[in-house]
Design an enzyme around this catalytic site. Structure first.
Site, PDB file in Angstrom:
ATOM      1  N   ASP A  12      25.558  24.151  17.011  1.00 20.08           N
ATOM      2  CA  ASP A  12      26.851  24.037  17.697  1.00 20.08           C
ATOM      3  C   ASP A  12      27.390  25.452  17.898  1.00 20.08           C
ATOM      4  OD1 ASP A  12      28.614  21.232  17.996  1.00 20.08           O
ATOM      5  OD2 ASP A  12      29.789  23.069  18.250  1.00 20.08           O
TER       6      ASP A  12
ATOM      7  N   ASN B 242      21.636  17.753  23.598  1.00 21.26           N
ATOM      8  CA  ASN B 242      22.835  16.938  23.781  1.00 21.26           C
ATOM      9  C   ASN B 242      24.016  17.720  24.368  1.00 21.26           C
ATOM     10  OD1 ASN B 242      24.774  14.676  23.038  1.00 21.26           O
ATOM     11  ND2 ASN B 242      25.519  16.336  21.733  1.00 21.26           N
TER      12      ASN B 242
ATOM     13  N   TYR C 264      29.447  18.278  37.800  1.00 24.52           N
ATOM     14  CA  TYR C 264      28.976  17.562  36.608  1.00 24.52           C
ATOM     15  C   TYR C 264      27.975  16.470  37.017  1.00 24.52           C
ATOM     16  CZ  TYR C 264      29.171  14.863  32.242  1.00 24.52           C
ATOM     17  OH  TYR C 264      28.848  14.188  31.085  1.00 24.52           O
TER      18      TYR C 264
ATOM     19  N   LYS D 113      24.098  16.632  35.812  1.00 30.82           N
ATOM     20  CA  LYS D 113      23.506  15.572  34.990  1.00 30.82           C
ATOM     21  C   LYS D 113      22.357  14.875  35.734  1.00 30.82           C
ATOM     22  CE  LYS D 113      25.725  15.773  31.045  1.00 30.82           C
ATOM     23  NZ  LYS D 113      25.035  16.030  29.760  1.00 30.82           N
TER      24      LYS D 113
HETATM   25  N1  LIG Z   1      31.961  11.295  26.072  1.00 34.30           N
HETATM   26  C1  LIG Z   1      31.544  10.744  27.203  1.00 34.30           C
HETATM   27  O1  LIG Z   1      32.196   9.855  27.802  1.00 34.30           O
HETATM   28  C2  LIG Z   1      30.224  11.167  27.788  1.00 34.30           C
HETATM   29  C3  LIG Z   1      29.697  10.404  28.840  1.00 34.30           C
HETATM   30  C4  LIG Z   1      28.486  10.777  29.397  1.00 34.30           C
HETATM   31  C5  LIG Z   1      27.812  11.872  28.909  1.00 34.30           C
HETATM   32  N2  LIG Z   1      28.344  12.605  27.892  1.00 34.30           N
HETATM   33  C6  LIG Z   1      27.586  13.756  27.415  1.00 34.30           C
HETATM   34  O2  LIG Z   1      27.394  13.655  26.029  1.00 34.30           O
HETATM   35  C7  LIG Z   1      27.231  14.965  25.464  1.00 34.30           C
HETATM   36  C8  LIG Z   1      28.167  15.129  24.271  1.00 34.30           C
HETATM   37  O3  LIG Z   1      29.487  14.955  24.707  1.00 34.30           O
HETATM   38  P1  LIG Z   1      30.677  14.519  23.710  1.00 34.30           P
HETATM   39  O4  LIG Z   1      31.596  13.660  24.509  1.00 34.30           O
HETATM   40  O5  LIG Z   1      30.101  14.029  22.455  1.00 34.30           O
HETATM   41  O6  LIG Z   1      31.412  15.932  23.515  1.00 34.30           O
HETATM   42  P2  LIG Z   1      32.149  16.591  22.247  1.00 34.30           P
HETATM   43  O7  LIG Z   1      33.024  17.653  22.814  1.00 34.30           O
HETATM   44  O8  LIG Z   1      32.759  15.558  21.360  1.00 34.30           O
HETATM   45  O9  LIG Z   1      30.959  17.289  21.467  1.00 34.30           O
HETATM   46  C9  LIG Z   1      30.252  18.333  22.068  1.00 34.30           C
HETATM   47  C10 LIG Z   1      29.823  19.335  20.986  1.00 34.30           C
HETATM   48  O10 LIG Z   1      29.057  20.353  21.646  1.00 34.30           O
HETATM   49  C11 LIG Z   1      29.524  21.627  21.196  1.00 34.30           C
HETATM   50  N3  LIG Z   1      29.256  22.607  22.252  1.00 34.30           N
HETATM   51  C12 LIG Z   1      29.979  22.825  23.374  1.00 34.30           C
HETATM   52  N4  LIG Z   1      29.431  23.830  24.072  1.00 34.30           N
HETATM   53  C13 LIG Z   1      28.346  24.245  23.386  1.00 34.30           C
HETATM   54  C14 LIG Z   1      27.376  25.258  23.609  1.00 34.30           C
HETATM   55  N5  LIG Z   1      27.432  26.055  24.687  1.00 34.30           N
HETATM   56  N6  LIG Z   1      26.389  25.417  22.698  1.00 34.30           N
HETATM   57  C15 LIG Z   1      26.352  24.638  21.578  1.00 34.30           C
HETATM   58  N7  LIG Z   1      27.245  23.675  21.316  1.00 34.30           N
HETATM   59  C16 LIG Z   1      28.229  23.480  22.205  1.00 34.30           C
HETATM   60  C17 LIG Z   1      30.990  21.434  20.910  1.00 34.30           C
HETATM   61  O11 LIG Z   1      31.485  22.432  20.022  1.00 34.30           O
HETATM   62  C18 LIG Z   1      31.008  20.026  20.314  1.00 34.30           C
HETATM   63  O12 LIG Z   1      30.807  20.069  18.898  1.00 34.30           O
HETATM   64  C19 LIG Z   1      27.464  15.934  26.615  1.00 34.30           C
HETATM   65  O13 LIG Z   1      26.235  16.303  27.194  1.00 34.30           O
HETATM   66  C20 LIG Z   1      28.271  15.092  27.619  1.00 34.30           C
HETATM   67  O14 LIG Z   1      28.160  15.568  28.925  1.00 34.30           O
HETATM   68  C21 LIG Z   1      29.542  12.280  27.311  1.00 34.30           C
END
Ligand SMILES: NC(=O)c1ccc[n+]([C@@H]2O[C@H](COP(=O)([O-])OP(=O)(O)OC[C@H]3O[C@@H](n4cnc5c(N)ncnc54)[C@H](O)[C@@H]3O)[C@@H](O)[C@H]2O)c1
Length: 255
Positions: free
Chosen positions: A36, A89, A160, A164
């Site tokens: 992270d 992720n 985005y 994706k």
């Molecule tokens: N939450 C949703 O509705 C949703 C829907 C579709 C896809 N996603 C995808 O799921 C994945 C996780 O999203 P989430 O909602 O759990 O987000 P989140 O913000 O809760 O968690 C993301 C984590 O990634 C870390 N992070 C951010 N930039 C970083 C970097 N450059 N290097 C390393 N770590 C980094 C952050 O510190 C955080 O701990 C992403 O790829 C997001 O696009 C989320």
């Protein structure tokens, strides 16, 4: 205990979906390196999981930096001798890229920031992981895509959605390229999932209104529901599957 003795890497594991994948992996017996950019949260989570008897390491790494991606794979191999499963992720809209809005107004810098975070990060991770998996002759990769990349809605940013979609195509390309060399590559495309990222941007009322329009189940997904698909796809239970994207979308793609 599908992951007993398996060595697993999860990027962006300190929060949301990544955290749920990390929890699931340790529950099923894996040795896990999670990365992270948030050092403080990562370190305290590492201490908590290790105190619980789990073989877990945290590595501070920026997924948008190819050198960090390579360093982390080397750290995993130094620690445990191999890399069985890697989950890329990290993603999301980049700085300045707000949800929705007309394409003609999108700042090119915001487009690039989103591609760095959501697309390049996946490529840098896979590049380093596949090199190690080829040397071992085996490995499994799981990539976090998004329903925005499968079926865009105008509520998501165009950058985005495109970034994706590129994750899905990267997944298919790599699956084809390495199918006969012991490496499987799949993706999970989540619909709207209740994570800290979403909670920070939408009030409970806004969340309700959002999902009512697009997710027939009428609710947000839970991070554990996304993690469970990764746990299946990256396990030996899915040993015949490569190149697919599993839509975990509360019914969105049925309509
Ligand atoms: N939450 C949703 O509705 C949703 C829907 C579709 C896809 N996603 C995808 O799921 C994945 C996780 O999203 P989430 O909602 O759990 O987000 P989140 O913000 O809760 O968690 C993301 C984590 O990634 C870390 N992070 C951010 N930039 C970083 C970097 N450059 N290097 C390393 N770590 C980094 C952050 O510190 C955080 O701990 C992403 O790829 C997001 O696009 C989320």
């Amino acid at each position: 205990m599908r992951y007993e003795n398996k060595v697993v890497l999860v990027t962006g594991g300190a929060s949301g979906i990544g955290r749920a994948i990390l929890d699931g992996m340790v529950r099923e017996g894996a040795r896990v390196m999670f990365t992270d950019i948030s050092n403080e949260v990562g370190q305290s989570l590492e201490a908590e999981l290790r105190a619980g008897g789990h073989d877990v390491r945290f590595g501070r790494a920026d997924a948008t930096d190819p050198d960090d991606a390579t360093r982390i794979v080397a750290d995993v191999v130094n620690e445990w001798g191999r890399l069985d499963v890697a989950i890329n992720n990290v993603g999301g809209p980049g700085r300045g890229d707000t949800s929705g809005g007309p394409l003609e107004d999108l700042d090119p810098a915001a487009w690039r920031a989103t591609f760095a975070l959501s697309s390049e990060s996946t490529f840098y991770g896979m590049r380093a992981q596949i090199a190690q998996m080829l040397a071992q002759g085996s490995g499994v990769i799981g990539n976090t895509a998004s329903m925005a990349g499968v079926r865009p809605t105008l509520t998501s940013s165009v950058a985005y959605a495109a970034a994706k979609a590129s994750v899905i195509q990267l997944t298919r390309y790599a699956a084809l390229m390495y199918a006969d060399r012991g490496i499987r590559v799949n993706a999970v495309a989540p619909g709207m999932t209740l994570t800290p990222a979403v909670e920070a941007h939408l009030t409970p009322e806004e969340q309700k209104a959002f999902v009512a329009g697009i997710q027939p189940m009428g609710r947000m997904l839970k991070p554990s529901e996304i993690a469970d698909s990764f746990l299946w796809l990256c396990s030996d239970e899915a040993s015949g599957i490569t190149g697919i994207t599993v839509n975990v979308d509360a019914g969105l793609s049925a309509a």
